[in-house]
Scaffold this motif. Structure first.
Motif, PDB file in Angstrom:
ATOM      1  N   UNK A  22       0.821  -1.200   0.000  1.00  0.00           N
ATOM      2  CA  UNK A  22       0.000   0.000   0.000  1.00  0.00           C
ATOM      3  C   UNK A  22       0.862   1.259   0.000  1.00  0.00           C
ATOM      4  N   UNK A  23       1.934   1.240   0.781  1.00  0.00           N
ATOM      5  CA  UNK A  23       2.825   2.399   0.832  1.00  0.00           C
ATOM      6  C   UNK A  23       3.394   2.697  -0.555  1.00  0.00           C
ATOM      7  N   UNK A  24       3.808   1.641  -1.255  1.00  0.00           N
ATOM      8  CA  UNK A  24       4.380   1.817  -2.584  1.00  0.00           C
ATOM      9  C   UNK A  24       3.313   2.263  -3.589  1.00  0.00           C
ATOM     10  N   UNK A  25       2.117   1.689  -3.482  1.00  0.00           N
ATOM     11  CA  UNK A  25       1.042   2.062  -4.404  1.00  0.00           C
ATOM     12  C   UNK A  25       0.651   3.522  -4.244  1.00  0.00           C
ATOM     13  N   UNK A  26       0.675   4.009  -3.016  1.00  0.00           N
ATOM     14  CA  UNK A  26       0.347   5.409  -2.759  1.00  0.00           C
ATOM     15  C   UNK A  26       1.468   6.311  -3.257  1.00  0.00           C
ATOM     16  N   UNK A  27       2.714   5.957  -2.921  1.00  0.00           N
ATOM     17  CA  UNK A  27       3.850   6.795  -3.301  1.00  0.00           C
ATOM     18  C   UNK A  27       4.002   6.887  -4.811  1.00  0.00           C
ATOM     19  N   UNK A  28       3.724   5.805  -5.532  1.00  0.00           N
ATOM     20  CA  UNK A  28       3.902   5.784  -6.982  1.00  0.00           C
ATOM     21  C   UNK A  28       2.747   6.430  -7.727  1.00  0.00           C
ATOM     22  N   UNK A  29       1.634   6.691  -7.018  1.00  0.00           N
ATOM     23  CA  UNK A  29       0.472   7.267  -7.677  1.00  0.00           C
ATOM     24  C   UNK A  29      -0.498   6.236  -8.211  1.00  0.00           C
ATOM     25  N   UNK A  30      -0.190   4.942  -8.034  1.00  0.00           N
ATOM     26  CA  UNK A  30      -1.134   3.905  -8.454  1.00  0.00           C
ATOM     27  C   UNK A  30      -2.459   4.078  -7.721  1.00  0.00           C
ATOM     28  N   UNK A 164       8.014   8.735   4.682  1.00  0.00           N
ATOM     29  CA  UNK A 164       7.048   8.232   3.699  1.00  0.00           C
ATOM     30  C   UNK A 164       6.495   9.322   2.783  1.00  0.00           C
ATOM     31  N   UNK A 165       6.274  10.519   3.321  1.00  0.00           N
ATOM     32  CA  UNK A 165       5.756  11.590   2.475  1.00  0.00           C
ATOM     33  C   UNK A 165       6.860  12.177   1.594  1.00  0.00           C
ATOM     34  N   UNK A 166       8.087  12.181   2.085  1.00  0.00           N
ATOM     35  CA  UNK A 166       9.208  12.583   1.241  1.00  0.00           C
ATOM     36  C   UNK A 166       9.336  11.624   0.061  1.00  0.00           C
ATOM     37  N   UNK A 167       9.209  10.339   0.328  1.00  0.00           N
ATOM     38  CA  UNK A 167       9.270   9.333  -0.736  1.00  0.00           C
ATOM     39  C   UNK A 167       8.179   9.577  -1.767  1.00  0.00           C
ATOM     40  N   UNK A 168       6.986   9.917  -1.297  1.00  0.00           N
ATOM     41  CA  UNK A 168       5.881  10.176  -2.217  1.00  0.00           C
ATOM     42  C   UNK A 168       6.177  11.372  -3.113  1.00  0.00           C
TER      43      UNK A 168
END
Length: 220
Positions: A22-30, A164-168
């Motif tokens: 979920x973290x990756x899906x959110x950060x990538x914009x999926x 996490x928000x920096x990654x996004x």
């Protein structure tokens, strides 16, 4: 709700598996800002029971990647350019200028070697499958290595809170770079300053680095 899920099954920690996806899906914009995270759908789509899914959503809320609304439930939070400019960048500047200046005084060889390896991995990642994700991960690793090496535990704790928000925003702003190679080139320049520059020169270098690509977008 997005229907795509990772092709492989969860390892021992089902919560961590769901959380990482979920973290990756959110950060990538999926998963887009405002999209609902429905426990029932996530559980059915992943084969993971609702308990670990619920725990993962709660962690994402603590990280600021998810917000909960009455009658609407959990939804993906937005990382706006205004937040980047007025919140995340100032926090990063405070932490990283502090850390980089400290490290510039001692230049630990083991840190410089590690940063060199990270930069080499960045160049190797360019043009590969999922290069934006890999470059974002390595970007975070570069900066966290310096903060860790500075030895200031509280600075590291604050950094990990916003990470996490920096990654996004790293992933979201990746297209603003002239080319993927620009990211490792920037970090090579920053490493060069850290190797040979004075504390003031390193301070200027990290400030320029963090303030790059802020843009003029004033949206909320």
């Amino acid at each position: 709700m997005t229907s795509s899920m990772p092709p492989t099954g969860p390892p021992a920690s089902r919560r961590e598996w769901v959380l990482n996806w979920l973290r990756q899906a959110i950060a990538s914009g999926e998963m887009k800002p405002g999209e609902r995270l429905v426990e029932r759908e996530l559980s059915a789509g992943s084969g993971v029971s609702r308990g670990p899914v619920r725990e993962a959503i709660m962690i994402l809320e603590q990280e600021g990647l998810v917000v909960s609304h009455p009658y609407r439930g959990a939804v993906v939070a937005e990382v706006s350019q205004r937040e980047v400019r007025e919140v995340l960048v100032p926090i990063r500047l405070t932490i990283e200028r502090f850390a980089f200046r400290d490290v510039a005084e001692t230049r630990p060889p083991e840190l410089l070697d590690r940063l060199e390896r990270v930069v080499e991995e960045m160049f190797a990642a360019v043009g590969g499958e999922g290069d934006a994700d890999r470059l974002a991960d390595l970007d975070l690793a570069f900066h966290e290595a310096v903060i860790t090496a500075s030895g200031h535990v509280q600075a590291l704790q604050i950094w990990r809170t916003i990470q996490p928000r920096v990654h996004a925003y790293f992933l979201r702003d990746a297209p603003a770079h002239s080319s993927p190679e620009e990211i490792p080139r920037q970090h090579r320049a920053l490493l060069s300053a850290l190797r040979t520059g004075t504390a003031d020169e390193v301070d200027c270098a990290v400030t320029r680095h963090i303030e790059t690509y802020l843009g003029d977008d004033t949206s909320a």
